[in-house]
Motif scaffolding. Structure first.
Motif, mmCIF file in Angstrom:
data_model
loop_
_atom_site.group_PDB
_atom_site.id
_atom_site.type_symbol
_atom_site.label_atom_id
_atom_site.label_comp_id
_atom_site.label_asym_id
_atom_site.label_seq_id
_atom_site.Cartn_x
_atom_site.Cartn_y
_atom_site.Cartn_z
ATOM 1 N N SER A 52 4.448 -29.726 -67.000
ATOM 2 C CA SER A 52 4.660 -29.125 -65.687
ATOM 3 C C SER A 52 6.131 -29.173 -65.306
ATOM 4 O O SER A 52 6.818 -30.161 -65.569
ATOM 5 N N LYS A 63 -2.407 -20.146 -65.676
ATOM 6 C CA LYS A 63 -3.267 -20.905 -66.588
ATOM 7 C C LYS A 63 -4.459 -21.444 -65.804
ATOM 8 O O LYS A 63 -4.296 -22.199 -64.847
ATOM 9 N N ALA A 114 -0.582 -23.116 -62.539
ATOM 10 C CA ALA A 114 -1.829 -23.667 -63.066
ATOM 11 C C ALA A 114 -2.868 -23.719 -61.962
ATOM 12 O O ALA A 114 -2.588 -24.173 -60.848
ATOM 13 N N VAL A 141 -7.381 -23.894 -65.700
ATOM 14 C CA VAL A 141 -7.655 -25.166 -66.349
ATOM 15 C C VAL A 141 -9.025 -25.653 -65.912
ATOM 16 O O VAL A 141 -9.245 -25.980 -64.745
ATOM 17 N N THR A 190 -8.986 -24.050 -71.353
ATOM 18 C CA THR A 190 -7.956 -23.325 -70.610
ATOM 19 C C THR A 190 -7.956 -21.861 -71.026
ATOM 20 O O THR A 190 -8.258 -21.533 -72.185
#
Length: 278
Positions: free
Chosen positions: A229, A156, A48, A158, A131
């Motif tokens: 996560s 990803k 992320a 974010v 996202t």
């Protein structure tokens, strides 16, 4: 890690440890013998990248990690060149959400066959929260006795509102074990947050018989929501403390997260942690 496995051996039955070992992905069982090859690819399967959106349209630099590993690393010599491509399933658009100045990396013996490929997250014109997913794949590998490991990485991106989780927290969990303990939360360079004790104190503070094993975590907060996560110290090896989601109450300074573990049936399988800023 070796200290952790040793402690686990003396606190649970051997069958549970075997179960954990058996969960190793087939790609990690490299085989044996002189003909065995090594594998090049992404170090992680997911990552992320956080970007706080401001009016100045700032960008954020980060990295994607690569490595070569396998059964014959001790005899491996020479550089290994790894090239990547953007998978068509990606929702992130190059030039709009990110830039990749290079789409190849050279992993060398001097660098222990590990390396970082720069990536920049762009924020201009993006409204948070939001996202986008960038799926990268290995397009080619050039190195003696090295092939691609066949895995992709899901990056990803974010885009989040401004928030400040930094501070000292009193943390406890509802697993009916352990005691409240203090920990700290600090901001990482990529905008995520590092928690010194990231599993609600479950592993190292009275719930498992492993005193002192502080299972740190890195979390991403998205305008009050905590994203799932598995970026914890003992999640990758042992699925302990994996974060399924949570909330951040900025007004009261309270972080709440939901956790699971699949390492052994002798422990609670799920619990909720509460972090209260002091």
């Amino acid at each position: 890690m070796k200290n952790f496995i040793y402690i686990i051996l003396v606190t649970i039955v051997a069958g549970n440890l075997v179960s954990c070992v058996d969960s190793t992905a087939p790609e990690d069982e490299f085989g044996s013998g002189a003909s065995a090859v090594n594998f090049a690819g992404f170090t992680q399967s997911s990552q992320a990248l956080s970007a706080v959106v401001y009016d100045d349209e700032r960008s954020y630099d980060s990295n994607i990690a690569f490595e070569v590993k396998g059964p014959s690393m001790e005899s491996t010599t020479g550089d290994v060149a790894v090239s990547i491509a953007i998978d068509e399933s990606s929702t992130a658009v190059e030039g709009t959400h990110f830039t990749l100045d290079e789409k190849s990396i050279v992993l060398s013996e001097d660098g222990d066959y590990r390396g970082l490929l720069p990536i920049t997250v762009l924020t201009a014109g993006i409204e948070p929260p939001n996202t986008f997913d960038l799926i990268l794949k290995i397009s080619s590998v050039d190195g003696k006795g090295v092939v691609a490991n066949g895995k992709t990485i899901a990056v990803k991106m974010v885009y989040q509102c401004y928030s400040d989780l930094s501070g000292t927290y009193l943390v406890q969990n509802d697993a009916n074990c352990g005691t409240a303990v203090l920990t700290t939360i600090v901001k990482n360079d990529d905008g995520s947050w590092h928690i010194g004790i990231g599993d609600g104190g479950f592993l190292g503070h009275g719930c498992t018989g492993n005193p002192g094993l502080d299972n740190w975590s890195n979390i991403v907060e998205l305008c009050g929501e905590i994203l799932p996560s598995d970026d914890l110290e003992y999640a990758d090896c042992c699925t302990i403390g994996n974060i399924q989601g949570g909330t951040w109450d900025a007004d009261n300074g309270i972080l709440t997260m939901e956790h699971t573990q699949a390492f052994t049936g002798n422990w609670a399988g799920a619990w909720v942690s509460t972090y209260t800023r002091q």
